[in-house]
Enzyme design. Structure first.
Site, short mmCIF file in Angstrom:
data_model
loop_
_atom_site.label_atom_id
_atom_site.label_comp_id
_atom_site.label_asym_id
_atom_site.label_seq_id
_atom_site.Cartn_x
_atom_site.Cartn_y
_atom_site.Cartn_z
N GLY A 11 0.82 -1.22 0.00
CA GLY A 11 0.00 0.00 0.00
C GLY A 11 0.85 1.26 0.00
O GLY A 11 2.09 1.21 -0.05
N ASN A 33 -2.95 -8.81 0.49
CA ASN A 33 -3.97 -9.53 -0.31
C ASN A 33 -4.23 -8.83 -1.65
O ASN A 33 -5.01 -9.30 -2.46
CB ASN A 33 -5.28 -9.69 0.48
CG ASN A 33 -5.94 -8.36 0.81
OD1 ASN A 33 -5.51 -7.31 0.30
ND2 ASN A 33 -6.97 -8.38 1.62
N LYS A 85 -9.44 1.95 4.77
CA LYS A 85 -9.20 3.26 5.40
C LYS A 85 -9.99 4.42 4.82
O LYS A 85 -9.63 5.58 5.00
CB LYS A 85 -7.71 3.57 5.27
CG LYS A 85 -7.28 3.84 3.85
CD LYS A 85 -5.98 4.63 3.84
CE LYS A 85 -5.64 5.07 2.47
NZ LYS A 85 -6.06 6.45 2.19
N SER A 125 -4.77 6.11 13.59
CA SER A 125 -5.13 7.33 12.85
C SER A 125 -5.58 8.42 13.81
O SER A 125 -6.13 8.13 14.88
CB SER A 125 -6.28 7.00 11.88
OG SER A 125 -6.88 8.19 11.41
N THR A 127 -8.04 10.01 13.55
CA THR A 127 -9.52 9.97 13.66
C THR A 127 -9.96 9.40 15.00
O THR A 127 -11.12 9.53 15.37
CB THR A 127 -10.16 9.11 12.55
OG1 THR A 127 -9.36 7.96 12.34
CG2 THR A 127 -10.30 9.89 11.28
N TYR A 149 -14.90 3.65 10.44
CA TYR A 149 -13.44 3.51 10.22
C TYR A 149 -12.69 3.90 11.49
O TYR A 149 -11.88 3.12 12.01
CB TYR A 149 -12.98 4.38 9.05
CG TYR A 149 -11.48 4.59 9.05
CD1 TYR A 149 -10.93 5.80 9.47
CD2 TYR A 149 -10.63 3.57 8.66
CE1 TYR A 149 -9.56 5.98 9.49
CE2 TYR A 149 -9.25 3.75 8.68
CZ TYR A 149 -8.74 4.96 9.10
OH TYR A 149 -7.37 5.14 9.14
N LYS A 153 -10.46 1.58 14.32
CA LYS A 153 -9.09 1.87 14.79
C LYS A 153 -9.07 1.97 16.32
O LYS A 153 -8.17 1.46 16.99
CB LYS A 153 -8.58 3.18 14.17
CG LYS A 153 -8.29 3.09 12.68
CD LYS A 153 -7.15 2.14 12.37
CE LYS A 153 -6.79 2.13 10.89
NZ LYS A 153 -5.69 1.18 10.57
N TYR A 177 -1.60 8.52 12.65
CA TYR A 177 -1.22 9.36 11.50
C TYR A 177 -2.15 10.55 11.40
O TYR A 177 -3.35 10.42 11.65
CB TYR A 177 -1.37 8.62 10.18
CG TYR A 177 -0.74 7.27 10.06
CD1 TYR A 177 -1.17 6.41 9.08
CD2 TYR A 177 0.27 6.84 10.92
CE1 TYR A 177 -0.61 5.16 8.93
CE2 TYR A 177 0.82 5.59 10.80
CZ TYR A 177 0.38 4.75 9.80
OH TYR A 177 0.93 3.50 9.65
N ASN A 179 -2.44 13.55 8.17
CA ASN A 179 -2.84 13.41 6.75
C ASN A 179 -1.64 13.13 5.84
O ASN A 179 -0.99 14.07 5.40
CB ASN A 179 -3.60 14.66 6.31
CG ASN A 179 -4.96 14.74 6.96
OD1 ASN A 179 -5.08 14.70 8.19
ND2 ASN A 179 -6.01 14.80 6.15
N ASN A 198 -10.88 10.05 -2.51
CA ASN A 198 -11.61 10.68 -1.41
C ASN A 198 -10.80 11.82 -0.81
O ASN A 198 -11.33 12.82 -0.36
CB ASN A 198 -11.84 9.65 -0.27
CG ASN A 198 -12.78 8.53 -0.69
OD1 ASN A 198 -13.89 8.79 -1.11
ND2 ASN A 198 -12.31 7.29 -0.60
N PRO A 293 -20.41 15.62 4.90
CA PRO A 293 -20.88 15.16 6.21
C PRO A 293 -19.76 14.49 7.01
O PRO A 293 -18.98 13.70 6.48
CB PRO A 293 -21.96 14.12 5.85
CG PRO A 293 -22.42 14.50 4.47
CD PRO A 293 -21.20 15.09 3.78
C1 WQD Z 1 -8.85 16.99 3.97
C2 WQD Z 1 -9.58 18.32 3.81
C3 WQD Z 1 -11.92 18.10 3.36
C4 WQD Z 1 -11.35 16.36 -0.65
C5 WQD Z 1 -8.97 11.37 6.01
C6 WQD Z 1 -9.39 10.26 6.88
C7 WQD Z 1 -8.35 10.02 7.93
C8 WQD Z 1 -6.99 9.83 7.31
C9 WQD Z 1 -6.65 10.99 6.39
C10 WQD Z 1 -6.54 7.47 7.29
C11 WQD Z 1 -10.93 18.33 4.50
C12 WQD Z 1 -11.19 18.77 2.19
C13 WQD Z 1 -11.12 16.89 0.60
C14 WQD Z 1 -12.00 17.16 -1.65
C15 WQD Z 1 -12.11 18.97 -0.08
N1 WQD Z 1 -6.92 8.59 6.63
N2 WQD Z 1 -11.49 18.17 0.87
N3 WQD Z 1 -12.35 18.44 -1.33
O1 WQD Z 1 -10.92 13.86 5.92
O2 WQD Z 1 -8.90 15.00 7.01
O3 WQD Z 1 -8.91 12.54 6.77
O4 WQD Z 1 -7.72 11.10 5.43
O5 WQD Z 1 -6.13 7.38 8.40
O6 WQD Z 1 -8.73 8.86 8.61
O7 WQD Z 1 -10.57 10.64 7.53
O8 WQD Z 1 -8.67 13.97 4.74
O9 WQD Z 1 -8.00 14.52 2.45
O10 WQD Z 1 -10.35 13.64 2.85
O11 WQD Z 1 -9.76 15.96 3.58
O12 WQD Z 1 -12.45 20.12 0.19
O13 WQD Z 1 -12.24 16.71 -2.81
O14 WQD Z 1 -9.82 18.56 2.43
O15 WQD Z 1 -13.17 18.70 3.60
O16 WQD Z 1 -11.15 19.63 5.04
P1 WQD Z 1 -9.44 13.92 6.15
P2 WQD Z 1 -9.20 14.46 3.33
#
Ligand code: WQD
Length: 341
Positions: A11, A33, A85, A125, A127, A149, A153, A177, A179, A198, A293
């Site tokens: 990964g 896997n 994740k 994480s 989170t 998720y 964790k 972690y 970001n 995402n 959300p």
């Molecule tokens: C960052 C910021 C969004 C996409 C996630 C997981 C967390 C960890 C890291 C595993 C936020 C904004 C995002 C987009 C946007 N992963 N955004 N437009 O949500 O902080 O954390 O990733 O451990 O568990 O929850 O990261 O990169 O999704 O968002 O405006 O198309 O960017 O609103 O403010 P997040 P993210």
């Protein structure tokens, strides 16, 4: 050097950690896997490190198989990345997350216990802090979950703490972690999300490369300097180096310790988009859309414990992260799939 089993080693963070483990002189074995990863990433790790290592295809849920691997490869410690994740996906498919992340880790720990392996570094994480009550976040901030998720964790962290209390021969490092983003400077390995990313940085990278038309900024009415979400972005190679430090901190009596791996700096969505555009030499078009959300306004780490306990701190800045991520994106516009078709 001891043999280390890296679960989920193909990964994004796993492959970068394999590079740093090999650089530090460790012998590794990867178990994956390949549901959410590509074996090509490991081929490239071998190219970067000019070395070979065993790769076992299988699932941590297969306790007997894992037990046999631990014995076959004389494993002394495990770095456990394998798991799902994506926050949004976890809301839609909670059972998949509890099976893979919780039952999968239970299965791994059972196999380790049977094989007499008691050293583990666990990929957790930020989170697990839920919606921050105080910033920056220290390891003593209250723990809570706002999605399956994050709850998976948190359940695993509690399982590890209970395990240590029951038998203190376990040596456990829990890494939280923030970001992760960026890529190895070779541009050979990097983040390869399936479908629509995402996360912010891989999405922005695909806008910069023309693969996506524009960025949707999920809300600009947060209580932050420019109204957009603030996060603690950390270079994946800094994160990988933190794992090597955590592994090497495991020793008799080291206990069960949670550590934040972040930079301590928060950047907004707009700041990241601007920084990426500067690295790529192109403006990142965006529109302001509704809040996503479950999103929180701000999240960034207090990293003083990582410095004190692991003698580790992030060395790379936002420009490094964006520059390295862009090089990976340019060299691999379709991720690793370029190599399979
Ligand atoms: C960052 C910021 C969004 C996409 C996630 C997981 C967390 C960890 C890291 C595993 C936020 C904004 C995002 C987009 C946007 N992963 N955004 N437009 O949500 O902080 O954390 O990733 O451990 O568990 O929850 O990261 O990169 O999704 O968002 O405006 O198309 O960017 O609103 O403010 P997040 P993210």
């Amino acid at each position: 050097m001891a043999n280390i089993l890296v679960t989920g080693g193909a990964g994004f963070i796993g492959s970068h950690t394999c590079v740093e483990l090999i650089k530090a002189g460790h012998k590794i074995v990867v178990l994956d896997n390949f549901v959410n990863s590509d074996v090509e990433s490991l081929t490239r790790v071998k190219t970067i490190c000019v070395t070979d290592f065993p790769v076992e295809k299988g699932d941590v849920l297969d306790t007997g198989f894992v037990r046999s691997l631990l014995k076959k490869h004389k494993i002394e410690s495990v770095i456990h990345f394998a798991g799902l994740k994506a926050v949004g996906e976890s809301v839609e498919q909670p059972l998949a997350y509890y099976n893979n992340n919780v039952v999968g880790t239970y299965s791994l720990l059972s196999a380790m216990n049977d094989a007499g392996v008691h050293k583990i570094v666990f990929s957790s994480s930020a989170t697990v802090y839920g919606d921050p009550q105080v910033l920056p976040l220290t390891e003593s901030h209250p723990l809570s979950a706002t999605n399956p998720y994050g709850r998976s964790k948190l359940i695993v962290e509690d399982m590890l703490r209970d395990l240590y209390k029951s038998d203190n021969q376990w040596q456990i490092s829990i890494l939280r972690y923030f970001n992760p983003c960026g890529a190895h400077q070779s541009g050979l390995i990097g983040e390869d999300p399936k479908g629509i990313p995402n996360n912010l940085v891989p999405f922005v990278a695909q806008v910069a490369s023309g693969r996506r038309e524009k960025l949707n900024i999920w809300g600009n009415d947060y209580d932050t300097p420019d109204g957009t979400g603030v996060r603690d972005y950390i270079h994946v190679v800094d994160l990988a180096e933190g794992h090597v430090k955590a592994l090497e901190s495991l020793s008799v009596g080291s206990g069960c310790v949670a550590v934040n791996l972040g930079t301590g700096k928060g950047y907004s969505v707009k700041e990241v988009a601007t920084a990426f555009g500067n690295a790529a030499g192109t403006a990142i078009p965006y529109i302001i859309a509704n809040r996503r959300p479950g999103d929180i306004a701000s999240c960034y780490a207090d990293c003083s414990f990582a410095k004190e306990y692991l003698n580790w701190s992030a060395k790379r800045n936002l420009v490094d992260m964006m520059t390295d991520h862009w090089r990976w994106q340019q060299n691999n516009p379709d991720g690793y799939s370029d190599c399979t078709n």
